[in-house]
Write a protein that holds these residues in place. Structure first.
Motif, PDB file in Angstrom:
ATOM      1  N   PHE A  66       0.810  -1.218   0.000  1.00  0.00           N
ATOM      2  CA  PHE A  66       0.000   0.000   0.000  1.00  0.00           C
ATOM      3  C   PHE A  66       0.847   1.273   0.000  1.00  0.00           C
ATOM      4  O   PHE A  66       0.343   2.348   0.310  1.00  0.00           O
ATOM      5  CB  PHE A  66      -0.933   0.005   1.211  1.00  0.00           C
ATOM      6  CG  PHE A  66      -2.156  -0.842   1.044  1.00  0.00           C
ATOM      7  CD1 PHE A  66      -2.080  -2.221   1.178  1.00  0.00           C
ATOM      8  CD2 PHE A  66      -3.383  -0.286   0.766  1.00  0.00           C
ATOM      9  CE1 PHE A  66      -3.210  -3.011   1.023  1.00  0.00           C
ATOM     10  CE2 PHE A  66      -4.513  -1.060   0.621  1.00  0.00           C
ATOM     11  CZ  PHE A  66      -4.425  -2.432   0.753  1.00  0.00           C
ATOM     12  N   GLY A  67       2.091   1.176  -0.353  1.00  0.00           N
ATOM     13  CA  GLY A  67       2.937   2.367  -0.460  1.00  0.00           C
ATOM     14  C   GLY A  67       3.177   3.075   0.853  1.00  0.00           C
ATOM     15  O   GLY A  67       3.369   4.293   0.883  1.00  0.00           O
ATOM     16  N   GLY A  68       3.159   2.328   1.957  1.00  0.00           N
ATOM     17  CA  GLY A  68       3.433   2.912   3.265  1.00  0.00           C
ATOM     18  C   GLY A  68       2.209   3.442   3.977  1.00  0.00           C
ATOM     19  O   GLY A  68       2.328   4.077   5.022  1.00  0.00           O
ATOM     20  N   ASP A  69       1.041   3.183   3.450  1.00  0.00           N
ATOM     21  CA  ASP A  69      -0.171   3.774   4.019  1.00  0.00           C
ATOM     22  C   ASP A  69      -1.247   2.716   4.252  1.00  0.00           C
ATOM     23  O   ASP A  69      -2.368   2.829   3.752  1.00  0.00           O
ATOM     24  CB  ASP A  69      -0.696   4.880   3.104  1.00  0.00           C
ATOM     25  CG  ASP A  69      -1.766   5.731   3.758  1.00  0.00           C
ATOM     26  OD1 ASP A  69      -1.788   5.809   5.002  1.00  0.00           O
ATOM     27  OD2 ASP A  69      -2.592   6.303   3.023  1.00  0.00           O
ATOM     28  N   CYS A  70      -0.930   1.682   5.006  1.00  0.00           N
ATOM     29  CA  CYS A  70      -1.921   0.665   5.335  1.00  0.00           C
ATOM     30  C   CYS A  70      -2.419   0.930   6.757  1.00  0.00           C
ATOM     31  O   CYS A  70      -1.751   0.601   7.737  1.00  0.00           O
ATOM     32  CB  CYS A  70      -1.336  -0.742   5.219  1.00  0.00           C
ATOM     33  SG  CYS A  70      -2.575  -2.029   5.469  1.00  0.00           S
ATOM     34  N   SER A  71      -3.579   1.531   6.851  1.00  0.00           N
ATOM     35  CA  SER A  71      -4.183   1.881   8.137  1.00  0.00           C
ATOM     36  C   SER A  71      -4.674   0.635   8.868  1.00  0.00           C
ATOM     37  O   SER A  71      -4.658  -0.480   8.325  1.00  0.00           O
ATOM     38  CB  SER A  71      -5.367   2.817   7.891  1.00  0.00           C
ATOM     39  OG  SER A  71      -6.391   2.107   7.200  1.00  0.00           O
ATOM     40  N   THR A  72      -5.169   0.830  10.070  1.00  0.00           N
ATOM     41  CA  THR A  72      -5.773  -0.259  10.826  1.00  0.00           C
ATOM     42  C   THR A  72      -6.917  -0.880  10.031  1.00  0.00           C
ATOM     43  O   THR A  72      -6.998  -2.098   9.866  1.00  0.00           O
ATOM     44  CB  THR A  72      -6.286   0.254  12.189  1.00  0.00           C
ATOM     45  OG1 THR A  72      -5.181   0.808  12.901  1.00  0.00           O
ATOM     46  CG2 THR A  72      -6.912  -0.848  13.012  1.00  0.00           C
ATOM     47  N   SER A 183      10.087  -6.516  -0.886  1.00  0.00           N
ATOM     48  CA  SER A 183      10.752  -5.202  -0.937  1.00  0.00           C
ATOM     49  C   SER A 183      11.315  -4.890  -2.319  1.00  0.00           C
ATOM     50  O   SER A 183      11.412  -3.729  -2.701  1.00  0.00           O
ATOM     51  CB  SER A 183      11.891  -5.134   0.084  1.00  0.00           C
ATOM     52  OG  SER A 183      11.384  -5.156   1.390  1.00  0.00           O
ATOM     53  N   ARG A 184      11.685  -5.923  -3.063  1.00  0.00           N
ATOM     54  CA  ARG A 184      12.195  -5.701  -4.418  1.00  0.00           C
ATOM     55  C   ARG A 184      11.099  -5.232  -5.372  1.00  0.00           C
ATOM     56  O   ARG A 184      11.364  -4.485  -6.304  1.00  0.00           O
ATOM     57  CB  ARG A 184      12.847  -6.970  -4.972  1.00  0.00           C
ATOM     58  CG  ARG A 184      14.267  -7.160  -4.488  1.00  0.00           C
ATOM     59  CD  ARG A 184      15.009  -8.213  -5.302  1.00  0.00           C
ATOM     60  NE  ARG A 184      14.490  -9.566  -5.140  1.00  0.00           N
ATOM     61  CZ  ARG A 184      14.817 -10.378  -4.150  1.00  0.00           C
ATOM     62  NH1 ARG A 184      15.642  -9.989  -3.202  1.00  0.00           N
ATOM     63  NH2 ARG A 184      14.317 -11.595  -4.091  1.00  0.00           N
ATOM     64  N   ILE A 185       9.870  -5.718  -5.167  1.00  0.00           N
ATOM     65  CA  ILE A 185       8.817  -5.332  -6.106  1.00  0.00           C
ATOM     66  C   ILE A 185       7.952  -4.182  -5.600  1.00  0.00           C
ATOM     67  O   ILE A 185       7.261  -3.548  -6.384  1.00  0.00           O
ATOM     68  CB  ILE A 185       7.953  -6.548  -6.530  1.00  0.00           C
ATOM     69  CG1 ILE A 185       7.237  -7.180  -5.352  1.00  0.00           C
ATOM     70  CG2 ILE A 185       8.796  -7.554  -7.276  1.00  0.00           C
ATOM     71  CD1 ILE A 185       6.269  -8.290  -5.762  1.00  0.00           C
ATOM     72  N   PHE A 186       7.998  -3.890  -4.296  1.00  0.00           N
ATOM     73  CA  PHE A 186       7.275  -2.742  -3.715  1.00  0.00           C
ATOM     74  C   PHE A 186       8.232  -2.012  -2.797  1.00  0.00           C
ATOM     75  O   PHE A 186       8.506  -2.480  -1.703  1.00  0.00           O
ATOM     76  CB  PHE A 186       6.069  -3.194  -2.892  1.00  0.00           C
ATOM     77  CG  PHE A 186       4.960  -3.784  -3.693  1.00  0.00           C
ATOM     78  CD1 PHE A 186       4.012  -2.967  -4.285  1.00  0.00           C
ATOM     79  CD2 PHE A 186       4.855  -5.161  -3.824  1.00  0.00           C
ATOM     80  CE1 PHE A 186       2.979  -3.520  -5.019  1.00  0.00           C
ATOM     81  CE2 PHE A 186       3.820  -5.709  -4.555  1.00  0.00           C
ATOM     82  CZ  PHE A 186       2.882  -4.893  -5.161  1.00  0.00           C
ATOM     83  N   SER A 187       8.703  -0.867  -3.221  1.00  0.00           N
ATOM     84  CA  SER A 187       9.490  -0.064  -2.300  1.00  0.00           C
ATOM     85  C   SER A 187       8.654   1.137  -1.907  1.00  0.00           C
ATOM     86  O   SER A 187       7.918   1.687  -2.731  1.00  0.00           O
ATOM     87  CB  SER A 187      10.810   0.377  -2.957  1.00  0.00           C
ATOM     88  OG  SER A 187      10.536   1.156  -4.101  1.00  0.00           O
ATOM     89  N   LEU A 188       8.731   1.512  -0.677  1.00  0.00           N
ATOM     90  CA  LEU A 188       7.922   2.638  -0.201  1.00  0.00           C
ATOM     91  C   LEU A 188       8.251   3.875  -1.016  1.00  0.00           C
ATOM     92  O   LEU A 188       9.403   4.168  -1.282  1.00  0.00           O
ATOM     93  CB  LEU A 188       8.144   2.886   1.286  1.00  0.00           C
ATOM     94  CG  LEU A 188       7.554   1.800   2.183  1.00  0.00           C
ATOM     95  CD1 LEU A 188       7.733   2.152   3.645  1.00  0.00           C
ATOM     96  CD2 LEU A 188       6.081   1.562   1.889  1.00  0.00           C
ATOM     97  N   GLY A 189       7.206   4.567  -1.423  1.00  0.00           N
ATOM     98  CA  GLY A 189       7.369   5.756  -2.256  1.00  0.00           C
ATOM     99  C   GLY A 189       7.223   5.451  -3.729  1.00  0.00           C
ATOM    100  O   GLY A 189       7.116   6.361  -4.541  1.00  0.00           O
ATOM    101  N   ALA A 190       7.186   4.174  -4.114  1.00  0.00           N
ATOM    102  CA  ALA A 190       7.063   3.819  -5.528  1.00  0.00           C
ATOM    103  C   ALA A 190       5.641   3.968  -6.044  1.00  0.00           C
ATOM    104  O   ALA A 190       5.420   4.186  -7.212  1.00  0.00           O
ATOM    105  CB  ALA A 190       7.530   2.392  -5.769  1.00  0.00           C
ATOM    106  N   SER A 191       4.665   3.849  -5.131  1.00  0.00           N
ATOM    107  CA  SER A 191       3.264   4.002  -5.524  1.00  0.00           C
ATOM    108  C   SER A 191       2.703   5.225  -4.840  1.00  0.00           C
ATOM    109  O   SER A 191       2.980   5.475  -3.681  1.00  0.00           O
ATOM    110  CB  SER A 191       2.453   2.785  -5.084  1.00  0.00           C
ATOM    111  OG  SER A 191       2.943   1.616  -5.690  1.00  0.00           O
ATOM    112  N   GLU A 192       1.919   5.982  -5.544  1.00  0.00           N
ATOM    113  CA  GLU A 192       1.320   7.138  -4.903  1.00  0.00           C
ATOM    114  C   GLU A 192      -0.112   6.818  -4.492  1.00  0.00           C
ATOM    115  O   GLU A 192      -0.763   5.976  -5.077  1.00  0.00           O
ATOM    116  CB  GLU A 192       1.403   8.377  -5.756  1.00  0.00           C
ATOM    117  CG  GLU A 192       0.902   8.419  -7.133  1.00  0.00           C
ATOM    118  CD  GLU A 192       1.678   7.782  -8.247  1.00  0.00           C
ATOM    119  OE1 GLU A 192       1.052   7.690  -9.278  1.00  0.00           O
ATOM    120  OE2 GLU A 192       2.833   7.379  -8.154  1.00  0.00           O
ATOM    121  N   PRO A 193      -0.593   7.469  -3.407  1.00  0.00           N
ATOM    122  CA  PRO A 193      -1.938   7.175  -2.908  1.00  0.00           C
ATOM    123  C   PRO A 193      -3.013   7.659  -3.859  1.00  0.00           C
ATOM    124  O   PRO A 193      -2.792   8.408  -4.741  1.00  0.00           O
ATOM    125  CB  PRO A 193      -2.001   7.907  -1.574  1.00  0.00           C
ATOM    126  CG  PRO A 193      -0.871   8.863  -1.544  1.00  0.00           C
ATOM    127  CD  PRO A 193       0.106   8.424  -2.582  1.00  0.00           C
TER     128      PRO A 193
END
Length: 193
Positions: A66-72, A183-193
């Motif tokens: 989720f690009g660093g934004d997975c809430s509860t 981590s290789r296929i999803f790095s934080l910041g690679a997807s925008e919300p």
């Protein structure tokens, strides 16, 4: 309903259609035609199975996706989505959340903007409520499934309570150490919300 029947029931819904909304309708219709005890069993088993994925490692894996934004709430819905993928996939990723890197539904999201995920979001909130809807359909009692669960000594869950050690996938070194393939296929910041 036992755990094997639960998984078979979900598998049958997936064989009928891959569309999440149509699957929910199928599940709801078939549950509503079942004995009330089976509807309650479904919700209890859903909660018990979901608990197996309720770990900090899994939450951080979802956070990467989720690009660093997975809430509860997002994690809660993600857990239901994992269950919806079926027993084999669920067992694979519960054993090691880094195995999400091998799941076709996850791989299809990699390298794409989250805005492009229309209809592919890795969440299935409504699965959490299908038994309640079926119970109401069968009895007319709104949220009666939760009272029935309580009579059997179970309470419903509505939020994650992860186990294990808390850590942050925002720390790239830790993310690569704990979830190297993901981590290789999803790095934080690679997807925008």
């Amino acid at each position: 309903m036992d755990v094997d029947e639960f998984w078979l029931f979900l598998q049958r819904s997936r064989e009928v259609t891959s569309d999440p909304d149509e699957r929910l309708r199928w599940l709801g219709v078939h549950l509503a035609r079942s004995p009330l005890s089976r509807i309650v069993d479904f919700q209890i088993l859903l909660n018990q199975i979901r608990r197996r994925s309720d770990t900090y490692d899994m939450w951080e894996a979802a956070n990467l996706i989720f690009g660093g934004d997975c809430s509860t709430d997002g994690f809660w819905y993600f857990q239901a989505w994992l269950i919806g993928l079926g027993r084999d996939t669920f067992d694979l990723v519960v054993t090691d959340p880094d195995n999400l890197a091998d799941v076709p539904e996850v791989r299809r999201l990699a390298g794409r903007s989250m805005r492009e995920w229309t209809g592919e979001w890795p969440e299935w909130e409504a699965l959490s409520y299908v038994a309640a809807g079926a119970y109401e359909e069968a009895t007319g009692e709104q949220e009666g499934v939760y009272d029935a669960m309580a009579r059997r000594g179970h309470r419903d869950q509505s939020d994650p309570h992860p186990t294990g050690l808390s850590w942050s996938s925002r720390n790239p070194t830790e993310a690569v150490r704990r979830l190297p393939r993901l981590s290789r296929i999803f790095s934080l910041g690679a997807s925008e919300p």
